[in-house]
Design an enzyme around this catalytic site. Structure first.
Site, PDB file in Angstrom:
ATOM      1  N   ILE A 129     109.767  28.392 -98.916  1.00 22.89           N
ATOM      2  CA  ILE A 129     109.721  28.846-100.480  1.00 22.89           C
ATOM      3  C   ILE A 129     110.982  28.340-101.488  1.00 22.89           C
ATOM      4  CG2 ILE A 129     109.623  31.051-101.998  1.00 22.89           C
ATOM      5  CD1 ILE A 129     107.051  30.805-100.005  1.00 22.89           C
TER       6      ILE A 129
ATOM      7  N   ASP B 107     123.540  48.786 -97.390  1.00 25.11           N
ATOM      8  CA  ASP B 107     123.532  48.094 -96.290  1.00 25.11           C
ATOM      9  C   ASP B 107     122.416  48.767 -95.513  1.00 25.11           C
ATOM     10  OD1 ASP B 107     123.763  46.719 -93.931  1.00 25.11           O
ATOM     11  OD2 ASP B 107     125.799  45.814 -94.409  1.00 25.11           O
TER      12      ASP B 107
ATOM     13  N   SER C 202     108.537  38.915 -92.809  1.00 22.60           N
ATOM     14  CA  SER C 202     108.613  38.160 -91.561  1.00 22.60           C
ATOM     15  C   SER C 202     108.849  36.801 -91.913  1.00 22.60           C
ATOM     16  CB  SER C 202     107.393  38.315 -90.610  1.00 22.60           C
ATOM     17  OG  SER C 202     107.381  37.638 -89.352  1.00 22.60           O
TER      18      SER C 202
ATOM     19  N   ILE D 162     112.911  35.926-102.712  1.00 23.27           N
ATOM     20  CA  ILE D 162     111.522  36.265-102.414  1.00 23.27           C
ATOM     21  C   ILE D 162     111.373  37.725-102.824  1.00 23.27           C
ATOM     22  CG2 ILE D 162     109.846  36.816-100.563  1.00 23.27           C
ATOM     23  CD1 ILE D 162     110.915  34.110 -99.639  1.00 23.27           C
TER      24      ILE D 162
ATOM     25  N   LYS E 106     112.649  38.590 -86.176  1.00 30.90           N
ATOM     26  CA  LYS E 106     111.279  38.573 -87.004  1.00 30.90           C
ATOM     27  C   LYS E 106     110.192  38.959 -85.893  1.00 30.90           C
ATOM     28  CE  LYS E 106     112.948  37.833 -91.351  1.00 30.90           C
ATOM     29  NZ  LYS E 106     112.723  38.619 -92.110  1.00 30.90           N
TER      30      LYS E 106
HETATM   31  C1  HXC Z   1     127.501  30.671 -86.909  1.00 28.73           C
HETATM   32  C2  HXC Z   1     127.994  32.537 -88.090  1.00 28.73           C
HETATM   33  C3  HXC Z   1     127.593  31.845 -89.304  1.00 28.73           C
HETATM   34  C4  HXC Z   1     127.064  30.575 -89.241  1.00 28.73           C
HETATM   35  C5  HXC Z   1     128.097  34.061 -89.727  1.00 28.73           C
HETATM   36  N1  HXC Z   1     128.129  33.774 -88.406  1.00 28.73           N
HETATM   37  N2  HXC Z   1     127.744  32.710 -90.297  1.00 28.73           N
HETATM   38  N3  HXC Z   1     127.725  31.858 -86.675  1.00 28.73           N
HETATM   39  N4  HXC Z   1     127.023  29.868 -87.924  1.00 28.73           N
HETATM   40  N5  HXC Z   1     126.866  29.845 -90.459  1.00 28.73           N
HETATM   41  C6  HXC Z   1     128.537  34.752 -87.155  1.00 28.73           C
HETATM   42  C7  HXC Z   1     130.151  35.157 -87.690  1.00 28.73           C
HETATM   43  O1  HXC Z   1     130.823  34.376 -87.067  1.00 28.73           O
HETATM   44  C8  HXC Z   1     130.038  36.527 -86.694  1.00 28.73           C
HETATM   45  O2  HXC Z   1     130.294  36.367 -85.454  1.00 28.73           O
HETATM   46  C9  HXC Z   1     128.794  37.051 -87.086  1.00 28.73           C
HETATM   47  O3  HXC Z   1     127.948  36.009 -87.375  1.00 28.73           O
HETATM   48  C10 HXC Z   1     128.840  38.147 -88.313  1.00 28.73           C
HETATM   49  O4  HXC Z   1     129.285  37.448 -89.291  1.00 28.73           O
HETATM   50  P1  HXC Z   1     129.674  38.252 -90.777  1.00 28.73           P
HETATM   51  O5  HXC Z   1     129.907  37.194 -91.617  1.00 28.73           O
HETATM   52  O6  HXC Z   1     130.553  39.514 -90.556  1.00 28.73           O
HETATM   53  O7  HXC Z   1     128.260  39.171 -90.792  1.00 28.73           O
HETATM   54  P2  HXC Z   1     127.677  39.438 -92.254  1.00 28.73           P
HETATM   55  O8  HXC Z   1     128.882  39.969 -93.327  1.00 28.73           O
HETATM   56  O9  HXC Z   1     127.276  40.741 -91.698  1.00 28.73           O
HETATM   57  O10 HXC Z   1     126.737  38.716 -92.785  1.00 28.73           O
HETATM   58  C11 HXC Z   1     125.577  38.558 -92.013  1.00 28.73           C
HETATM   59  C12 HXC Z   1     125.004  36.913 -92.301  1.00 28.73           C
HETATM   60  C13 HXC Z   1     125.456  36.505 -93.673  1.00 28.73           C
HETATM   61  C14 HXC Z   1     123.688  36.909 -91.892  1.00 28.73           C
HETATM   62  C15 HXC Z   1     125.938  36.376 -91.316  1.00 28.73           C
HETATM   63  O11 HXC Z   1     125.038  34.996 -93.478  1.00 28.73           O
HETATM   64  C16 HXC Z   1     124.532  37.210 -94.800  1.00 28.73           C
HETATM   65  O12 HXC Z   1     124.858  38.110 -95.216  1.00 28.73           O
HETATM   66  N6  HXC Z   1     123.305  36.573 -95.173  1.00 28.73           N
HETATM   67  C17 HXC Z   1     122.366  37.054 -96.111  1.00 28.73           C
HETATM   68  C18 HXC Z   1     121.700  36.027 -96.857  1.00 28.73           C
HETATM   69  C19 HXC Z   1     120.824  35.299 -96.178  1.00 28.73           C
HETATM   70  O13 HXC Z   1     120.917  34.852 -94.922  1.00 28.73           O
HETATM   71  N7  HXC Z   1     119.820  34.932 -96.856  1.00 28.73           N
HETATM   72  C20 HXC Z   1     118.760  33.852 -96.165  1.00 28.73           C
HETATM   73  C21 HXC Z   1     117.772  34.713 -95.639  1.00 28.73           C
HETATM   74  S1  HXC Z   1     116.525  33.824 -95.018  1.00 28.73           S
HETATM   75  P3  HXC Z   1     131.910  36.537 -84.762  1.00 28.73           P
HETATM   76  O14 HXC Z   1     131.444  36.442 -83.351  1.00 28.73           O
HETATM   77  O15 HXC Z   1     132.623  35.298 -85.350  1.00 28.73           O
HETATM   78  O16 HXC Z   1     132.421  37.885 -85.167  1.00 28.73           O
HETATM   79  C22 HXC Z   1     115.746  34.251 -93.710  1.00 28.73           C
HETATM   80  C23 HXC Z   1     114.592  33.168 -92.837  1.00 28.73           C
HETATM   81  C24 HXC Z   1     114.262  32.176 -93.795  1.00 28.73           C
HETATM   82  O17 HXC Z   1     115.905  35.251 -93.096  1.00 28.73           O
HETATM   83  C25 HXC Z   1     113.284  31.103 -93.288  1.00 28.73           C
HETATM   84  C26 HXC Z   1     113.422  30.010 -93.815  1.00 28.73           C
HETATM   85  C27 HXC Z   1     112.389  28.839 -93.517  1.00 28.73           C
HETATM   86  P1  NAP Z   2     117.943  35.956-100.206  1.00 30.60           P
HETATM   87  O1  NAP Z   2     117.705  35.758-101.366  1.00 30.60           O
HETATM   88  O2  NAP Z   2     119.079  35.815 -99.411  1.00 30.60           O
HETATM   89  O3  NAP Z   2     117.179  37.507 -99.687  1.00 30.60           O
HETATM   90  C1  NAP Z   2     117.838  38.469 -98.701  1.00 30.60           C
HETATM   91  C2  NAP Z   2     118.304  39.698 -99.595  1.00 30.60           C
HETATM   92  O4  NAP Z   2     118.721  40.772 -98.829  1.00 30.60           O
HETATM   93  C3  NAP Z   2     119.421  39.451-100.728  1.00 30.60           C
HETATM   94  O5  NAP Z   2     119.251  40.088-101.764  1.00 30.60           O
HETATM   95  C4  NAP Z   2     120.544  40.119 -99.672  1.00 30.60           C
HETATM   96  O6  NAP Z   2     121.522  40.513-100.885  1.00 30.60           O
HETATM   97  C5  NAP Z   2     120.025  41.192 -99.051  1.00 30.60           C
HETATM   98  N1  NAP Z   2     120.640  41.398 -97.848  1.00 30.60           N
HETATM   99  C6  NAP Z   2     121.167  40.825 -96.741  1.00 30.60           C
HETATM  100  N2  NAP Z   2     121.696  41.379 -95.723  1.00 30.60           N
HETATM  101  C7  NAP Z   2     121.493  42.785 -96.153  1.00 30.60           C
HETATM  102  C8  NAP Z   2     121.946  43.967 -95.615  1.00 30.60           C
HETATM  103  N3  NAP Z   2     122.624  43.984 -94.364  1.00 30.60           N
HETATM  104  N4  NAP Z   2     121.819  45.161 -96.320  1.00 30.60           N
HETATM  105  C9  NAP Z   2     121.071  45.219 -97.586  1.00 30.60           C
HETATM  106  N5  NAP Z   2     120.473  43.935 -98.199  1.00 30.60           N
HETATM  107  C10 NAP Z   2     120.837  42.866 -97.362  1.00 30.60           C
HETATM  108  O7  NAP Z   2     116.936  35.005 -99.097  1.00 30.60           O
HETATM  109  P2  NAP Z   2     115.342  34.634 -99.362  1.00 30.60           P
HETATM  110  O8  NAP Z   2     115.290  33.338 -98.747  1.00 30.60           O
HETATM  111  O9  NAP Z   2     114.697  35.122-100.423  1.00 30.60           O
HETATM  112  O10 NAP Z   2     114.718  35.780 -98.089  1.00 30.60           O
HETATM  113  C11 NAP Z   2     113.992  36.933 -98.260  1.00 30.60           C
HETATM  114  C12 NAP Z   2     113.172  37.218 -97.282  1.00 30.60           C
HETATM  115  O11 NAP Z   2     112.287  36.201 -97.065  1.00 30.60           O
HETATM  116  C13 NAP Z   2     113.985  37.434 -96.128  1.00 30.60           C
HETATM  117  O12 NAP Z   2     113.189  38.463 -95.404  1.00 30.60           O
HETATM  118  C14 NAP Z   2     113.446  36.221 -95.489  1.00 30.60           C
HETATM  119  O13 NAP Z   2     113.884  36.250 -93.830  1.00 30.60           O
HETATM  120  C15 NAP Z   2     112.260  35.839 -95.721  1.00 30.60           C
HETATM  121  N6  NAP Z   2     111.687  34.557 -95.660  1.00 30.60           N
HETATM  122  C16 NAP Z   2     112.380  33.526 -96.411  1.00 30.60           C
HETATM  123  C17 NAP Z   2     111.602  32.164 -96.496  1.00 30.60           C
HETATM  124  C18 NAP Z   2     112.295  31.184 -97.385  1.00 30.60           C
HETATM  125  O14 NAP Z   2     111.627  30.220 -97.463  1.00 30.60           O
HETATM  126  N7  NAP Z   2     113.368  31.482 -98.006  1.00 30.60           N
HETATM  127  C19 NAP Z   2     110.984  31.749 -95.265  1.00 30.60           C
HETATM  128  C20 NAP Z   2     110.313  32.841 -94.554  1.00 30.60           C
HETATM  129  C21 NAP Z   2     110.764  34.057 -94.684  1.00 30.60           C
HETATM  130  P3  NAP Z   2     123.295  41.114-100.434  1.00 30.60           P
HETATM  131  O15 NAP Z   2     123.571  39.736 -99.811  1.00 30.60           O
HETATM  132  O16 NAP Z   2     123.492  41.121-101.864  1.00 30.60           O
HETATM  133  O17 NAP Z   2     123.258  42.142 -99.533  1.00 30.60           O
END
Ligand code: HXC
Ligand code: NAP
Length: 279
Positions: free
Chosen positions: A195, A71, A148, A26, A166
């Site tokens: 999305i 980060d 959000s 997004i 959020k």
């Molecule tokens: C349970 C989990 C987990 C899982 C991680 N953890 N993944 N717990 N289920 N699937 C726990 C770990 O065990 C650890 O706790 C803690 O979270 C931190 O994990 P790390 O891997 O060290 O964290 P980090 O490297 O900082 O990664 C952050 C993250 C990761 C959120 C966990 O998934 C990430 O980087 N995501 C970025 C991309 C993403 O999520 N995109 C989607 C956004 S969608 P312990 O206790 O073991 O130390 C969104 C809203 C969407 O935001 C709405 C859609 C409708």
């Molecule tokens: P996404 O592609 O995973 O987007 C998240 C981005 O944030 C990635 O590019 C990720 O890149 C970066 N990011 C994650 N952790 C970070 C950190 N600690 N520091 C800097 N960058 C970081 O997921 P998405 O689904 O498109 O979501 C984008 C936004 O929309 C989010 O705010 C999410 O909450 C919101 N949202 C999504 C949906 C949906 O339907 N997908 C619905 C409602 C809201 P790196 O991992 O490389 O850092």
């Protein structure tokens, strides 16, 4: 559809838009819509290869691009990212706080660190970015956009961390609207619905075609959103068309989070169809 067809193609010419987490999904869609209207774009994230691939897409749309591996939990890294963007592109006019993390985890199974990780990225990361960009935004009388999610206002199973984070983001958005209005800085939020093709839906959405069809049919507009749906809303909120809009949450979800949508509505529709009424 990218906004070029609906707005003047130079609407953001000479402006700098910075998107945290702008390397994918997004947030990249938002960045692309600004680039298509003449903006130069700064992005940050944790993965260099992702940022470089996003750079190519944005340059193809005509933008000059600044990328920095940062980060959002690391305030000093954000200061560097914004300094780099300023040096390459000029001061930031629009800051989009989009970086976020999420996973499904029932509250009773989630570790304290798992909860903290999501709050740190989504909420503290948004504050860090807004705070670190403040001087540049004050100079440009610019604006803030926070990405959000519906979880902020509607509780979801296995989403306590995301909902809390959020909801905090929405509150921060309103506080900054209140506090920074006197500097000419507007602050607004966007609530995307489901999305298409995003990491968020990969992690949280229905994982088989039948469940997906059921889910989609419960959305009033009967489809998933696109990243361009969110990009268009972002462009509107940052544009002069929204010059008097601050402290607002724009819900862009096809009606997904309207009370009454969902399974109950689906059942009522079936009853209406059986009675020979409109579906
Ligand atoms: C349970 C989990 C987990 C899982 C991680 N953890 N993944 N717990 N289920 N699937 C726990 C770990 O065990 C650890 O706790 C803690 O979270 C931190 O994990 P790390 O891997 O060290 O964290 P980090 O490297 O900082 O990664 C952050 C993250 C990761 C959120 C966990 O998934 C990430 O980087 N995501 C970025 C991309 C993403 O999520 N995109 C989607 C956004 S969608 P312990 O206790 O073991 O130390 C969104 C809203 C969407 O935001 C709405 C859609 C409708
Ligand atoms: P996404 O592609 O995973 O987007 C998240 C981005 O944030 C990635 O590019 C990720 O890149 C970066 N990011 C994650 N952790 C970070 C950190 N600690 N520091 C800097 N960058 C970081 O997921 P998405 O689904 O498109 O979501 C984008 C936004 O929309 C989010 O705010 C999410 O909450 C919101 N949202 C999504 C949906 C949906 O339907 N997908 C619905 C409602 C809201 P790196 O991992 O490389 O850092």
């Amino acid at each position: 559809m990218i906004v070029r067809e609906h707005f003047p193609s130079d609407l953001f010419s000479g402006k700098t838009v910075f998107v945290t987490g702008g390397g994918s999904g997004i947030n990249l869609g938002v960045a692309r819509n600004f680039a298509a209207l003449g903006a130069d774009v700064g992005i940050c994230g944790r993965t260099e290869s992702r940022l470089e691939s996003a750079r190519s897409e944005l340059e193809e749309l005509g933008a000059s691009v600044s990328t920095t591996v940062a980060d959002v939990r690391d305030y000093d890294a954000l200061v560097d990212a914004f300094d780099n963007a300023r040096e390459a592109l000029g001061p930031i006019d629009v800051l989009v706080c989009g970086a976020a993390g999420n996973f499904l985890a029932p509250a009773e199974e989630m570790s304290a660190n798992g909860f903290k990780a999501v709050v740190d990225i989504d909420l503290l990361g948004s504050f860090n970015a807004a705070r670190a960009a403040f001087e540049q935004l004050r100079e440009t009388r610019g604006c803030l956009l926070f990405i959000s999610a519906g979880q902020a206002s509607v509780p979801h199973i296995a989403q306590a961390h995301c909902g809390a984070a959020k909801a905090g983001v929405d509150n921060l958005m309103r506080n900054l609207a209140l506090e920074w209005g006197r500097y000419g800085i507007r602050s607004n939020g966007i609530v995307p619905g489901p999305i298409e093709g995003t990491e968020g839906m990969k992690r949280l959405g229905p994982d088989d075609p039948e469940a997906r069809a059921r889910f989609t049919s419960a959305i009033p507009l009967a489809r998933y959103g696109t990243v361009d749906d969110i990009g268009q809303a972002a462009v509107f909120l940052a544009s002069p068309l929204a010059a008097y809009v601050t402290g607002a949450l724009l819900v862009v979800d096809g009606g997904t989070y309207l009370p009454g949508s969902g399974l109950l509505a689906h059942r009522v529709q079936r009853a209406m169809a059986a009675a020979g009424g409109d579906e």
